[in-house]
Design a protein around this motif. Structure first.
Motif, PDB file in Angstrom:
ATOM      1  N   ASP A 125     -21.473  14.318   6.386  1.00 32.41           N
ATOM      2  CA  ASP A 125     -21.187  14.696   7.437  1.00 32.41           C
ATOM      3  C   ASP A 125     -19.468  15.302   7.561  1.00 32.41           C
ATOM      4  N   THR A 126     -18.870  15.091   6.569  1.00 32.36           N
ATOM      5  CA  THR A 126     -17.494  15.449   6.431  1.00 32.36           C
ATOM      6  C   THR A 126     -17.434  16.962   5.958  1.00 32.36           C
ATOM      7  N   ASP A 127     -16.759  17.968   6.750  1.00 29.45           N
ATOM      8  CA  ASP A 127     -16.635  19.139   6.273  1.00 29.45           C
ATOM      9  C   ASP A 127     -16.093  19.386   4.901  1.00 29.45           C
ATOM     10  N   SER A 128     -15.000  18.875   4.692  1.00 28.00           N
ATOM     11  CA  SER A 128     -14.138  19.070   3.546  1.00 28.00           C
ATOM     12  C   SER A 128     -14.761  18.463   1.970  1.00 28.00           C
ATOM     13  N   ASN A 129     -15.654  17.248   2.321  1.00 24.11           N
ATOM     14  CA  ASN A 129     -16.336  16.894   1.252  1.00 24.11           C
ATOM     15  C   ASN A 129     -17.664  17.756   1.008  1.00 24.11           C
ATOM     16  N   PHE A 130     -18.283  18.337   1.894  1.00 18.50           N
ATOM     17  CA  PHE A 130     -19.327  19.152   1.604  1.00 18.50           C
ATOM     18  C   PHE A 130     -18.618  20.603   0.966  1.00 18.50           C
ATOM     19  N   LEU A 131     -17.361  20.917   1.613  1.00 19.80           N
ATOM     20  CA  LEU A 131     -16.846  22.288   0.950  1.00 19.80           C
ATOM     21  C   LEU A 131     -16.634  21.744  -0.661  1.00 19.80           C
ATOM     22  N   LEU A 132     -15.825  20.791  -0.854  1.00 25.52           N
ATOM     23  CA  LEU A 132     -15.925  20.371  -2.429  1.00 25.52           C
ATOM     24  C   LEU A 132     -17.037  20.378  -3.196  1.00 25.52           C
ATOM     25  N   ILE A 133     -18.016  19.712  -2.531  1.00 24.90           N
ATOM     26  CA  ILE A 133     -19.407  19.633  -3.264  1.00 24.90           C
ATOM     27  C   ILE A 133     -19.918  21.174  -3.310  1.00 24.90           C
ATOM     28  N   SER A 134     -19.978  21.914  -2.279  1.00 22.84           N
ATOM     29  CA  SER A 134     -20.322  23.236  -2.463  1.00 22.84           C
ATOM     30  C   SER A 134     -19.713  24.168  -3.396  1.00 22.84           C
ATOM     31  N   THR A 135     -18.463  24.018  -3.504  1.00 15.75           N
ATOM     32  CA  THR A 135     -17.639  24.940  -4.278  1.00 15.75           C
ATOM     33  C   THR A 135     -17.888  24.357  -5.882  1.00 15.75           C
ATOM     34  N   ILE A 136     -18.178  23.322  -6.056  1.00 15.88           N
ATOM     35  CA  ILE A 136     -18.590  22.851  -7.766  1.00 15.88           C
ATOM     36  C   ILE A 136     -19.994  23.255  -7.908  1.00 15.88           C
ATOM     37  N   LEU A 137     -20.787  23.180  -6.935  1.00 13.63           N
ATOM     38  CA  LEU A 137     -22.317  23.437  -7.220  1.00 13.63           C
ATOM     39  C   LEU A 137     -22.986  24.920  -6.753  1.00 13.63           C
ATOM     40  N   LYS A 138     -22.283  25.636  -5.996  1.00 14.16           N
ATOM     41  CA  LYS A 138     -22.895  26.862  -5.408  1.00 14.16           C
ATOM     42  C   LYS A 138     -23.272  27.744  -6.630  1.00 14.16           C
ATOM     43  N   LYS A 139     -22.729  27.939  -7.605  1.00  9.98           N
ATOM     44  CA  LYS A 139     -23.050  28.883  -8.717  1.00  9.98           C
ATOM     45  C   LYS A 139     -24.625  28.645  -9.336  1.00  9.98           C
ATOM     46  N   ALA A 140     -24.716  27.350  -9.394  1.00  8.11           N
ATOM     47  CA  ALA A 140     -25.859  26.957 -10.412  1.00  8.11           C
ATOM     48  C   ALA A 140     -26.963  26.361  -9.308  1.00  8.11           C
ATOM     49  N   TYR A 141     -26.705  26.179  -8.065  1.00  5.58           N
ATOM     50  CA  TYR A 141     -27.668  25.548  -7.305  1.00  5.58           C
ATOM     51  C   TYR A 141     -27.787  26.280  -5.893  1.00  5.58           C
ATOM     52  N   LYS A 142     -28.867  26.130  -5.190  1.00  9.83           N
ATOM     53  CA  LYS A 142     -29.195  26.540  -3.779  1.00  9.83           C
ATOM     54  C   LYS A 142     -28.906  25.193  -3.114  1.00  9.83           C
ATOM     55  N   LEU A 143     -28.061  25.248  -2.054  1.00 11.02           N
ATOM     56  CA  LEU A 143     -27.640  24.100  -1.244  1.00 11.02           C
ATOM     57  C   LEU A 143     -28.250  24.201   0.140  1.00 11.02           C
ATOM     58  N   VAL A 144     -28.518  23.163   0.824  1.00 12.03           N
ATOM     59  CA  VAL A 144     -28.831  23.126   2.189  1.00 12.03           C
ATOM     60  C   VAL A 144     -28.077  21.838   2.738  1.00 12.03           C
ATOM     61  N   ARG A 145     -27.606  21.635   3.957  1.00 12.41           N
ATOM     62  CA  ARG A 145     -26.650  20.690   4.269  1.00 12.41           C
ATOM     63  C   ARG A 145     -27.283  19.826   5.426  1.00 12.41           C
ATOM     64  N   ALA A 146     -27.288  18.587   5.320  1.00 11.45           N
ATOM     65  CA  ALA A 146     -27.531  17.718   6.728  1.00 11.45           C
ATOM     66  C   ALA A 146     -26.483  17.028   6.986  1.00 11.45           C
ATOM     67  N   VAL A 147     -26.126  17.044   8.352  1.00 16.32           N
ATOM     68  CA  VAL A 147     -24.746  16.077   8.734  1.00 16.32           C
ATOM     69  C   VAL A 147     -24.996  14.585   9.027  1.00 16.32           C
ATOM     70  N   ASN A 148     -26.096  14.420   8.910  1.00 18.81           N
ATOM     71  CA  ASN A 148     -26.574  12.816   9.283  1.00 18.81           C
ATOM     72  C   ASN A 148     -27.866  12.384   8.723  1.00 18.81           C
ATOM     73  N   GLY A 149     -28.084  11.166   8.668  1.00 17.06           N
ATOM     74  CA  GLY A 149     -29.162  10.656   8.082  1.00 17.06           C
ATOM     75  C   GLY A 149     -30.737  10.998   8.572  1.00 17.06           C
ATOM     76  N   ILE A 150     -30.337  11.540   9.886  1.00 19.46           N
ATOM     77  CA  ILE A 150     -31.720  11.790  10.650  1.00 19.46           C
ATOM     78  C   ILE A 150     -32.035  13.047  10.395  1.00 19.46           C
ATOM     79  N   GLU A 151     -31.111  14.063  10.011  1.00 13.54           N
ATOM     80  CA  GLU A 151     -31.190  15.414   9.573  1.00 13.54           C
ATOM     81  C   GLU A 151     -31.477  15.544   8.197  1.00 13.54           C
ATOM     82  N   ALA A 152     -31.222  14.549   7.470  1.00 15.00           N
ATOM     83  CA  ALA A 152     -31.534  14.389   5.985  1.00 15.00           C
ATOM     84  C   ALA A 152     -32.888  14.133   5.829  1.00 15.00           C
ATOM     85  N   VAL A 153     -33.404  13.076   6.666  1.00 17.09           N
ATOM     86  CA  VAL A 153     -35.004  13.013   6.646  1.00 17.09           C
ATOM     87  C   VAL A 153     -35.690  14.101   7.003  1.00 17.09           C
TER      88      VAL A 153
END
Length: 145
Positions: free
Chosen positions: A32-60
């Motif tokens: 849910d935290t934009d800065s945490n998602f940005l960090l994870i995205s920066t680390i992983l975006k070259k090697a993985y496709k990413l989709v984001r959920a901002v809460n548990g309901i959306e994750a399910v």
């Protein structure tokens, strides 16, 4: 081997696999935290496709819709926390590897996270080397199963 050398080696290995196979594993990032998602995205975006959920309901919902190869699940999120979302996914028979991402690092917290159905966990602040290693471990384990 220094951390930055390990990181370069792991990244080069994943880049080679993506280049040769043309396949990038899909990771659902429940954060849910934009800065945490940005960090994870920066680390992983070259090697993985990413989709984001901002809460548990959306994750399910997104886990059912996209069937990702792996889920990174923040534990503290609004509307539904990561442990409840994990329990729901497991009760639906979804066996996708789930790595909890949490600021809780005590043994009792770790036990509660694993009891909820997460396969593993990583503590915040996130280390790029540890994150990549854990993702690679669980993706490789799934491909062997």
């Amino acid at each position: 081997m220094a951390d930055n050398e390990k990181e370069k080696t792991a990244e080069a290995f994943q880049d080679d696999i993506s280049y040769v196979t043309g396949y990038k594993p899909l990771i659902l990032v429940a954060e849910d935290t934009d800065s945490n998602f940005l960090l994870i995205s920066t680390i992983l975006k070259k090697a993985y496709k990413l989709v984001r959920a901002v809460n548990g309901i959306e994750a399910v919902d997104l886990a059912g819709q996209y069937r990702p190869d792996l889920i990174l699940m923040d534990i503290r999120m609004p509307h539904m926390d990561g442990m409840e979302a994990t329990r729901i996914l497991r009760n639906k028979g979804i066996e996708i590897p789930i790595i909890a991402v949490t600021a809780f690092a005590f043994d009792q917290d770790r036990n509660r996270i694993l009891e909820a159905g997460c396969n593993d966990y990583i503590a915040k602040p996130i280390s790029s080397v540890i994150l990549k290693d854990k993702i690679q471990y669980w993706l490789n384990k799934e491909s062997v199963s």
